[in-house]
Write a protein that holds these residues in place. Structure first.
Motif, PDB file in Angstrom:
ATOM      1  N   ALA A 270       0.854  -1.196   0.000  1.00  0.00           N
ATOM      2  CA  ALA A 270       0.000   0.000   0.000  1.00  0.00           C
ATOM      3  C   ALA A 270       0.886   1.241   0.000  1.00  0.00           C
ATOM      4  CB  ALA A 270      -0.919  -0.013   1.223  1.00  0.00           C
ATOM      5  N   ASN A 271       0.235   2.398  -0.123  1.00  0.00           N
ATOM      6  CA  ASN A 271       0.915   3.701  -0.049  1.00  0.00           C
ATOM      7  C   ASN A 271       2.080   3.796  -1.031  1.00  0.00           C
ATOM      8  OD1 ASN A 271      -0.861   4.340   2.045  1.00  0.00           O
ATOM      9  ND2 ASN A 271       0.564   3.612   3.618  1.00  0.00           N
TER      10      ASN A 271
ATOM     11  N   GLU B  53      -2.027   6.288  -4.464  1.00  0.00           N
ATOM     12  CA  GLU B  53      -1.897   5.873  -3.081  1.00  0.00           C
ATOM     13  C   GLU B  53      -3.236   5.375  -2.558  1.00  0.00           C
ATOM     14  OE1 GLU B  53      -0.130   8.825  -0.705  1.00  0.00           O
ATOM     15  OE2 GLU B  53       1.512   9.230  -2.091  1.00  0.00           O
ATOM     16  N   THR B  54      -3.334   4.059  -2.427  1.00  0.00           N
ATOM     17  CA  THR B  54      -4.572   3.461  -1.972  1.00  0.00           C
ATOM     18  C   THR B  54      -4.260   2.184  -1.226  1.00  0.00           C
ATOM     19  OG1 THR B  54      -6.667   2.475  -2.655  1.00  0.00           O
ATOM     20  CG2 THR B  54      -4.856   2.282  -4.189  1.00  0.00           C
ATOM     21  N   THR B  55      -5.064   1.866  -0.247  1.00  0.00           N
ATOM     22  CA  THR B  55      -4.850   0.626   0.512  1.00  0.00           C
ATOM     23  C   THR B  55      -5.804  -0.468   0.090  1.00  0.00           C
ATOM     24  OG1 THR B  55      -6.356   1.444   2.230  1.00  0.00           O
ATOM     25  CG2 THR B  55      -4.011   1.883   2.518  1.00  0.00           C
TER      26      THR B  55
ATOM     27  N   THR C  70       2.971  -4.976   3.866  1.00  0.00           N
ATOM     28  CA  THR C  70       2.251  -5.378   5.078  1.00  0.00           C
ATOM     29  C   THR C  70       2.919  -6.535   5.820  1.00  0.00           C
ATOM     30  OG1 THR C  70       0.193  -4.618   4.073  1.00  0.00           O
ATOM     31  CG2 THR C  70       0.003  -6.082   5.969  1.00  0.00           C
TER      32      THR C  70
END
Length: 334
Positions: A101-102, A203-205, A155
């Protein structure tokens, strides 16, 4: 009652505005510009491909592991769009989106010391591969002779990872399934039209769905038409090249420690004679085999013995010759 209704309307309007601002951030702009689309190789790197510097917190000790992770997260095929106005847009495919992510990116020309944020960046497509969800990310770069610095939160590792990539091996035409979102016409085929934002923020999770919609199908067909037009005009397409011939790697000492130190010890008994074998190879390469060495030792001993025997014989000869002179005869007569 009217106050509650007004508050709800204000809140709805505020949320809509906030969503619009978020959706527009770092979005790729479709301009229907004329130009050329190139298929290229994307070279993933854990160390900076020019300086060999590693910014990731894993450092040089994690070079082999980090390089493997970057190669697993980044596809080695991409497209570069060159507009008639001289703008460059590079599309790369990121894998492992379910575990990262990010994502953030910075760009520089080869030889520059600083980084700059892309003027335009966004997701232009999504899909799946053996590692899960993928996203196609279009990044405006300063030229084809560029380096991209990326950062993403992994993660399973619980931290951000810094990596690099650069394009090379440019071939006119789009031979991939990636959509060309900037160049939608052949070079010199028309002017830019009204701009429409079509891409989601980088930028998305949340993982984007892998479903193919009718709009995506039309975009793919349009890209295919663009590729055919680019191939037709391939003879007139500018020739592109990245000056990086081979990506730099960290210092040799760290690589030797990782490959020849801990790794050799981990192999155990299978390498118990490795040192002896290496010594034998060095002896053989220098021309001193065991047989030659034994012969040399034997020859030296033989020569030394002959010299001693000759010296002893000479001493006896002199002694017998001067026996009477030294008074040996007088003792015999008495």
């Amino acid at each position: 009652m009217k106050t509650v209704k007004a508050c709800k309307q204000f809140l709805a309007g505020f949320l809509a505005l906030a969503f619009a601002l978020l959706a527009g951030a770092n979005a790729v702009v479709v301009r229907a510009a004329g130009g050329t689309v190139y298929t290229c190789t994307i070279n993933p790197c854990y160390a900076h491909p020019v300086t060999g510097e590693i910014e990731d917190s894993g450092g040089e000790a994690s070079y082999v592991t980090g390089q493997g992770m970057v190669e697993g997260a980044l596809s080695t095929t991409g497209i570069l769009e060159l507009t008639d106005s001289g703008e460059y847009y590079l599309t790369i495919r990121m894998s492992l989106m379910d575990y990262t992510a990010n994502h953030s990116f910075w760009v520089q020309n080869v030889g520059d010391s600083g980084w700059s944020e892309p003027a335009s960046m966004g997701i232009t497509g999504s899909g799946t591969d053996t590692n899960g969800t993928t996203n196609d990310i279009c990044i405006q770069v300063p030229s084809e002779n560029c380096v991209i610095r990326g950062s993403m939160y992994v993660t399973p590792m619980g931290r951000d990872v810094v990596f690099y990539c650069y394009p090379s091996n440019f071939t006119a035409g789009n031979s991939t399934d990636m959509a060309a979102t900037i160049v939608t016409g052949p070079s010199g085929g028309g002017q830019q039209t009204a701009e429409t934002e079509t891409a989601a923020p980088v930028e998305t999770t949340a993982a984007a769905p892998a479903e193919t919609t009718a709009a995506q199908t039309e975009t793919t067909e349009a890209a295919a038409g663009t590729a055919e037009a680019a191939e037709t005009a391939g003879a007139a397409a500018p020739s592109l090249e990245n000056s990086i011939q081979q990506a730099a790697s960290p210092s040799a000492s760290s690589e030797e420690e990782e490959s020849g130190g801990a790794l050799t010890q981990a192999r155990g008994l299978s390498l118990s004679t490795a040192g002896e074998t290496a010594d034998a190879e060095r002896t053989s390469s220098s021309g001193n085999s065991p047989a030659v060495t034994a012969f040399a030792v034997g020859a030296s001993v033989t020569i030394s013995g002959l010299i001693l025997m000759s010296a002893a014989a000479g001493f006896l000869y002199l002694f017998r010759k001067n026996w009477y002179r030294w008074g040996g005869g007088d003792d015999d007569e008495e």
